[in-house]
Design an enzyme around this catalytic site. Structure first.
Site, PDB file in Angstrom:
ATOM      1  N   GLY A  70       0.816  -1.204   0.000  1.00 26.45           N
ATOM      2  CA  GLY A  70       0.000   0.000   0.000  1.00 26.45           C
ATOM      3  C   GLY A  70       0.856   1.264   0.000  1.00 26.45           C
ATOM      4  O   GLY A  70       0.516   2.267  -0.627  1.00 26.45           O
ATOM      5  N   ASN A 149      -6.879   4.030   9.822  1.00 23.48           N
ATOM      6  CA  ASN A 149      -6.301   2.831  10.415  1.00 23.48           C
ATOM      7  C   ASN A 149      -6.299   2.846  11.932  1.00 23.48           C
ATOM      8  O   ASN A 149      -6.282   1.807  12.568  1.00 23.48           O
ATOM      9  CB  ASN A 149      -4.870   2.611   9.905  1.00 23.48           C
ATOM     10  CG  ASN A 149      -4.010   3.843  10.001  1.00 23.48           C
ATOM     11  OD1 ASN A 149      -4.390   4.918   9.555  1.00 23.48           O
ATOM     12  ND2 ASN A 149      -2.841   3.715  10.590  1.00 23.48           N
ATOM     13  N   GLN A 177      -7.275   0.257   4.505  1.00 24.23           N
ATOM     14  CA  GLN A 177      -8.067  -0.336   5.599  1.00 24.23           C
ATOM     15  C   GLN A 177      -9.502  -0.622   5.159  1.00 24.23           C
ATOM     16  O   GLN A 177     -10.235  -1.333   5.845  1.00 24.23           O
ATOM     17  CB  GLN A 177      -8.110   0.616   6.803  1.00 24.23           C
ATOM     18  CG  GLN A 177      -6.782   0.799   7.493  1.00 24.23           C
ATOM     19  CD  GLN A 177      -6.351  -0.408   8.313  1.00 24.23           C
ATOM     20  OE1 GLN A 177      -7.169  -1.236   8.712  1.00 24.23           O
ATOM     21  NE2 GLN A 177      -5.056  -0.521   8.557  1.00 24.23           N
ATOM     22  N   SER A 197      -3.875  -2.677  -0.097  1.00 18.41           N
ATOM     23  CA  SER A 197      -2.786  -3.549   0.361  1.00 18.41           C
ATOM     24  C   SER A 197      -3.358  -4.908   0.765  1.00 18.41           C
ATOM     25  O   SER A 197      -4.348  -4.972   1.496  1.00 18.41           O
ATOM     26  CB  SER A 197      -2.092  -2.907   1.559  1.00 18.41           C
ATOM     27  OG  SER A 197      -1.111  -3.779   2.048  1.00 18.41           O
ATOM     28  N   HIS A 199      -2.233  -7.371   2.754  1.00 15.07           N
ATOM     29  CA  HIS A 199      -2.076  -8.012   4.070  1.00 15.07           C
ATOM     30  C   HIS A 199      -3.089  -7.546   5.099  1.00 15.07           C
ATOM     31  O   HIS A 199      -3.104  -8.039   6.233  1.00 15.07           O
ATOM     32  CB  HIS A 199      -0.634  -7.875   4.592  1.00 15.07           C
ATOM     33  CG  HIS A 199      -0.209  -6.517   5.037  1.00 15.07           C
ATOM     34  ND1 HIS A 199      -0.156  -6.162   6.357  1.00 15.07           N
ATOM     35  CD2 HIS A 199       0.207  -5.432   4.353  1.00 15.07           C
ATOM     36  CE1 HIS A 199       0.297  -4.921   6.474  1.00 15.07           C
ATOM     37  NE2 HIS A 199       0.524  -4.451   5.264  1.00 15.07           N
ATOM     38  N   THR A 235       9.355  -7.830 -12.456  1.00 17.77           N
ATOM     39  CA  THR A 235       8.661  -9.102 -12.698  1.00 17.77           C
ATOM     40  C   THR A 235       7.546  -9.281 -11.672  1.00 17.77           C
ATOM     41  O   THR A 235       7.753  -9.083 -10.473  1.00 17.77           O
ATOM     42  CB  THR A 235       9.679 -10.265 -12.611  1.00 17.77           C
ATOM     43  OG1 THR A 235      10.689 -10.010 -13.584  1.00 17.77           O
ATOM     44  CG2 THR A 235       9.014 -11.602 -12.890  1.00 17.77           C
ATOM     45  N   CYS A 325       2.787   1.439  13.131  1.00 18.51           N
ATOM     46  CA  CYS A 325       4.033   2.087  12.720  1.00 18.51           C
ATOM     47  C   CYS A 325       4.522   3.035  13.814  1.00 18.51           C
ATOM     48  O   CYS A 325       5.657   3.452  13.805  1.00 18.51           O
ATOM     49  CB  CYS A 325       3.824   2.842  11.422  1.00 18.51           C
ATOM     50  SG  CYS A 325       2.866   1.924  10.243  1.00 18.51           S
TER      51      CYS A 325
HETATM   52  N1  PLP Z   1      -2.467   3.141   4.495  1.00 18.49           N
HETATM   53  C1  PLP Z   1      -3.096   2.688   5.592  1.00 18.49           C
HETATM   54  C2  PLP Z   1      -4.382   3.312   5.988  1.00 18.49           C
HETATM   55  C3  PLP Z   1      -2.562   1.645   6.343  1.00 18.49           C
HETATM   56  O1  PLP Z   1      -3.186   1.211   7.433  1.00 18.49           O
HETATM   57  C4  PLP Z   1      -1.331   1.068   5.924  1.00 18.49           C
HETATM   58  C5  PLP Z   1      -0.697  -0.004   6.732  1.00 18.49           C
HETATM   59  O2  PLP Z   1      -0.753  -0.010   7.944  1.00 18.49           O
HETATM   60  C6  PLP Z   1      -0.725   1.555   4.755  1.00 18.49           C
HETATM   61  C7  PLP Z   1      -1.315   2.590   4.074  1.00 18.49           C
HETATM   62  C8  PLP Z   1       0.550   0.973   4.248  1.00 18.49           C
HETATM   63  O3  PLP Z   1       0.307  -0.287   3.636  1.00 18.49           O
HETATM   64  P1  PLP Z   1       1.502  -1.347   3.506  1.00 18.49           P
HETATM   65  O4  PLP Z   1       1.754  -1.900   4.868  1.00 18.49           O
HETATM   66  O5  PLP Z   1       0.986  -2.383   2.549  1.00 18.49           O
HETATM   67  O6  PLP Z   1       2.670  -0.623   2.939  1.00 18.49           O
END
Ligand code: PLP
Length: 378
Positions: A70, A149, A177, A197, A199, A235, A325
């Protein structure tokens, strides 16, 4: 018992997703750019995956570009637009973005862009009047976190997109999210770019997506081969793209049940705290349609967040203080500051993010321990 209540940070790869990915590591490992049968076969698999994702998100497959995450998607959206459209020098975003957007915007400031950071109200909703006042002929893009998030706020997208459309300004949404946790229909959403994203919805870490609406003037950031319509070289990560597609199919299919179950769990969570007489604040909107299902972001009066997470962790309960983070930083996150959580609550803020695999038994274990810890620490 282990209770994972940090699903907004990341989710486990589901069994079905893992099974779907497996053949693409050791059997079907061809390079989709190769011109022999093993490559052509994989090219067809990738084309089918992209068409599946396009039909789930209601857009054309030529508008989708797989990325590594993401963060890459949002960086590409902002920098790719900025590098392609040099005549417009202003960007509008919000004070509650993920760092993927905030730090990309700050980088563009160092290159001379003027960035406006919109205020939000105490539930995290963007100030629409301020957006209307700031948007203008010099605005290149408005970048908004569709679902937050940390506090789960789901923005009023139709109001935001109407303002952008009236001003003919690109709209990028960070839907990292949001995907599979709220309805997403690109045929009606009126956004120009959208970051995703894998995950966050039971695909592996390391695969994301940028939707770029047909006609958007953007350049690539990663130069090399001609992959992804010559716009994102490298790739393709075939197994992960297959996993992403499978996870999206499952997530969208199960959304209705997921939403009602997780909202029930979140209400139950608060009810148990009320019954125990705990003094807490729910940060963000009330549980319901304006809030991500399963997001329970709470501040507890007079405690320290690090103490609470330490004792929760000791009991096998995994949560976040602020955003993942930010989990090593002791300062309250920029999001909690932007919504002005009162000083006597802000330092003990915990995000419990309930997920698709959380059980009622796990929730009760987490609540029993949380209430015990809060009572013991008074
Ligand atoms: N944007 C939001 C709202 C997120 O919660 C996150 C990840 O915590 C990201 C972007 C970043 O995504 P990624 O972990 O795939 O780089």
């Amino acid at each position: 018992m282990e209770v994972y209540l940090d699903n907004a940070s990341t989710t486990k790869v589901s069994k079905e997703v893992f099974e779907a990915m497996k053949p693409y590591f050791q059997e079907e490992y061809g390079n989709p750019s190769s011109l022999h049968d093993k490559g052509i076969k994989i090219r067809k698999v990738l084309n089918t995956a992209k068409k599946t994702v396009a039909s789930l998100l209601h857009c054309d497959h030529s508008e989708l570009y797989f990325t590594s995450c993401g963060t890459e998607a949002s960086n590409w959206a902002l920098k790719g637009l900025a590098f392609a459209n040099r005549t417009k020098g202003e960007i509008i975003t919000t004070k509650i973005e993920h760092h993927a957007t905030l730090h990309a915007a700050e980088f563009l400031e160092t290159m001379g862009y003027i960035v406006h950071y919109l205020d939000v109200d105490n539930q995290g909703f963007v100030d629409l009047d301020q957006l209307t006042r700031l948007i203008g002929d010099n605005t290149l893009v408005v970048s908004i976190i569709l679902a937050n998030n940390e506090i789960g706020t789901i923005q009023n997208l139709s109001a935001i997109s109407a303002i952008c459309e009236a001003a003919s300004v690109y709209l990028h949404v960070d839907a990292v999210q949001a995907i599979t946790h709220m309805p997403i229909d690109l045929s009606t959403m009126k956004v120009d770019l959208m970051s995703v994203s894998g995950h966050k919805f039971h695909a592996p870490k390391g695969v994301g997506l940028l939707y770029i609406k047909d006609g958007t003037h953007i350049v690539n950031l990663i130069h090399g081969g001609q992959q992804e319509n010559d716009l994102r070289s490298g790739t393709e990560n075939v197994p992960y793209i297959i996993g992403f597609t499978k996870a999206l199919e499952i997530g969208i299919d199960q959304y209705t049940d997921y939403e009602s179950r997780l909202n029930d769990y979140a209400r139950y969570f608060l009810k148990r705290l009320d019954e125990a007489g705990i003094d807490y604040r729910l940060n963000g909107p009330p549980i319901g349609p304006d809030r991500l299902p399963g997001n329970v972001n709470l501040s507890f009066k007079g405690y320290e967040g690090m103490d609470l997470t330490y004792y929760l962790n000791k009991a096998g309960i995994y949560v976040s203080t602020g955003s993942a983070c930010d989990s090593t930083s002791i300062d309250p996150s920029h999001v909690l500051q932007a919504i002005r959580v009162p000083e006597d609550y802000i330092h003990a803020t915990i995000r419990f993010s309930i997920g698709a695999y959380t059980t009622k038994e796990q929730l009760d274990y987490a609540l029993d321990n949380l209430i015990r810890i809060l009572q013991e620490l008074t």
